[in-house]
Design an enzyme around this catalytic site. Structure first.
Site, PDB file in Angstrom:
ATOM      1  N   SER A 275      29.144  49.236  18.479  1.00 13.51           N
ATOM      2  CA  SER A 275      27.851  48.986  18.744  1.00 13.51           C
ATOM      3  C   SER A 275      27.935  48.909  19.521  1.00 13.51           C
ATOM      4  CB  SER A 275      27.217  48.826  17.472  1.00 13.51           C
ATOM      5  OG  SER A 275      26.254  48.009  17.817  1.00 13.51           O
TER       6      SER A 275
ATOM      7  N   TYR B  98      27.322  40.184  12.927  1.00 21.76           N
ATOM      8  CA  TYR B  98      28.303  41.534  13.114  1.00 21.76           C
ATOM      9  C   TYR B  98      28.311  41.969  14.537  1.00 21.76           C
ATOM     10  CZ  TYR B  98      26.891  46.984  13.666  1.00 21.76           C
ATOM     11  OH  TYR B  98      26.909  47.998  14.072  1.00 21.76           O
TER      12      TYR B  98
ATOM     13  N   LYS C   6      32.298  43.814  16.073  1.00 24.91           N
ATOM     14  CA  LYS C   6      32.655  44.932  16.439  1.00 24.91           C
ATOM     15  C   LYS C   6      33.211  45.310  17.976  1.00 24.91           C
ATOM     16  CE  LYS C   6      30.592  47.743  13.778  1.00 24.91           C
ATOM     17  NZ  LYS C   6      31.746  48.643  13.210  1.00 24.91           N
TER      18      LYS C   6
END
Ligand code: UD1
Length: 339
Positions: A127, A152, A156
């Site tokens: 991402s 989050y 990644k």
């Protein structure tokens, strides 16, 4: 026939990618999903759009025993496309451990599986959130990563590092990491789109749900240091993202990669503010969207958009759709759900 495993295949990007794989490649596709934020109905929609069948296995990738029992017997696996992960920035801020457990454990288990089965190719859903509040825009793949703004985003960053070390340890293993910017929109037929089980946190499904009276939109912050005060993102059509996976897979299978780890930004290269996105929706739908202005959301970066030169030249990928197409298809999908 050579097999491609697609984890998270019932999810938003996974289901659109299976559609493109069924239409554009000759692999046997096997979807793996535990339906934690999706439903088997996605498979019916894929079959309806492609008129093709494929296998699916219900499985939690955090469970190594379940992987062994269900997948170890599979032969001829040419590659894995790994989408399965939690993806809500605000949920990750509320429950970081859930995000670290789910997103990291599943990746580790899958890489162990690749090791056991000598699987040569792997594509990882990363991402643009890994860039954090980057010093320079647009971001290239070389832009230094700043501190993650959310758990989050950190999962990644850590996921990419795990794959990097795994590739160093296993020179025969080939990986592509794709940094998605903001995937939005729906299949142009309007027959498949984003359908989270939980309440959506992302802007576009909230816009379309608000338009049908099923949600209410709060715009998070109007005092950002941007051209109009709203956050800027690089929205990219989900079918363009799906197509990039077909191309990345070809690239690996045809051994076009010069090193065993490659990294690409997947965005249009165009920054769009939240208010510009709302204006695009209003234009294509002909509706006036109600919204309120709220405070900034924790974990949001101010602005990010891609330099996509590398994906265009090395993967031969070219995004086809603009913001109006994204909004139009998302609106068609929402209307289809209401019908
Ligand atoms: C982030 C990642 C993206 C990833 C996605 C997964 C960044 C820059 N991008 O997207 O790569 O795919 O998570 O979920 O980190 N907004 C509102 N009101 C709402 C919802 C959103 O104003 O109700 C605004 C947000 O503040 C943001 C923009 O809309 O400015 C987009 O938000 P969202 O759709 O949630 O995606 P990101 O968090 O940017």
């Amino acid at each position: 026939m050579k097999k491609i495993l697609v984890t998270g295949g019932a999810g938003y990007i996974g289901s659109h990618t299976i559609i493109e794989l069924l239409l554009k490649s000759t692999y046997e596709i096997i979807s793996i999903d535990n339906f934690s934020n999706s439903a088997p109905a996605a498979y019916d929609r894929i079959r309806q759009i492609t008129n093709q069948n494929f296998r699916s296995i219900q499985l939690n990738l955090c469970d190594q025993n379940a992987i062994s029992q269900n997948l170890d017997a599979l032969e001829n696996i040419e590659g894995i496309i790994h989408f399965a992960a939690f993806k809500s920035v605000p949920d990750s801020v509320k429950d970081p451990i859930l995000y670290y457990h789910n997103n990291i454990e599943s990746l580790n288990n899958l890489l162990k599986f690749c090791e056991r089965k000598n699987i040569p190719n792997f594509i990882f859903s990363s991402s643009c959130s890994v860039y954090g509040n980057a010093d320079q825009l647009p971001v290239t793949e070389q832009t230094p990563l700043k501190k993650a703004e959310s758990p989050y985003a950190h999962t990644k960053q850590v996921g990419e590092e795990i794959i990097e070390f795994f590739c160093q340890a296993h020179p025969q293993f080939n990986a592509v990491m794709l940094r998605y910017f903001n995937p939005v929109g729906a299949h142009m037929s309007g027959l498949n789109g984003e359908m989270p089980i939980s309440k959506p946190n992302n802007l576009v499904p909230i816009i379309t749900q608000t338009a049908v009276g099923k949600n209410s939109l709060t715009v998070f912050g109007n005092d950002y240091p941007t051209r109009d005060g709203y956050c800027i993102r690089d929205y990219i059509h989900v079918t363009d993202i799906a197509d990039a996976h077909v191309k990345a897979l070809d690239y690996l299978v045809q051994k076009k990669n010069k090193t065993n780890l490659s990294l690409y930004n997947l965005g249009t290269g165009i920054g769009v503010s939240v208010m510009e996105a709302i204006a695009s929706f209003e234009k294509v739908s002909g509706l006036k969207l109600p919204y309120t202005i709220g405070v900034r959301r924790a974990g949001d970066v101010i602005a990010v958009y891609a330099d996509n030169t590398k994906a265009k030249s090395e993967l031969n990928w070219l995004p086809q759709y603009n913001i109006d197409d994204m909004m139009q298809s998302a609106w068609k999908w929402q209307q289809n759900l209401e019908a």
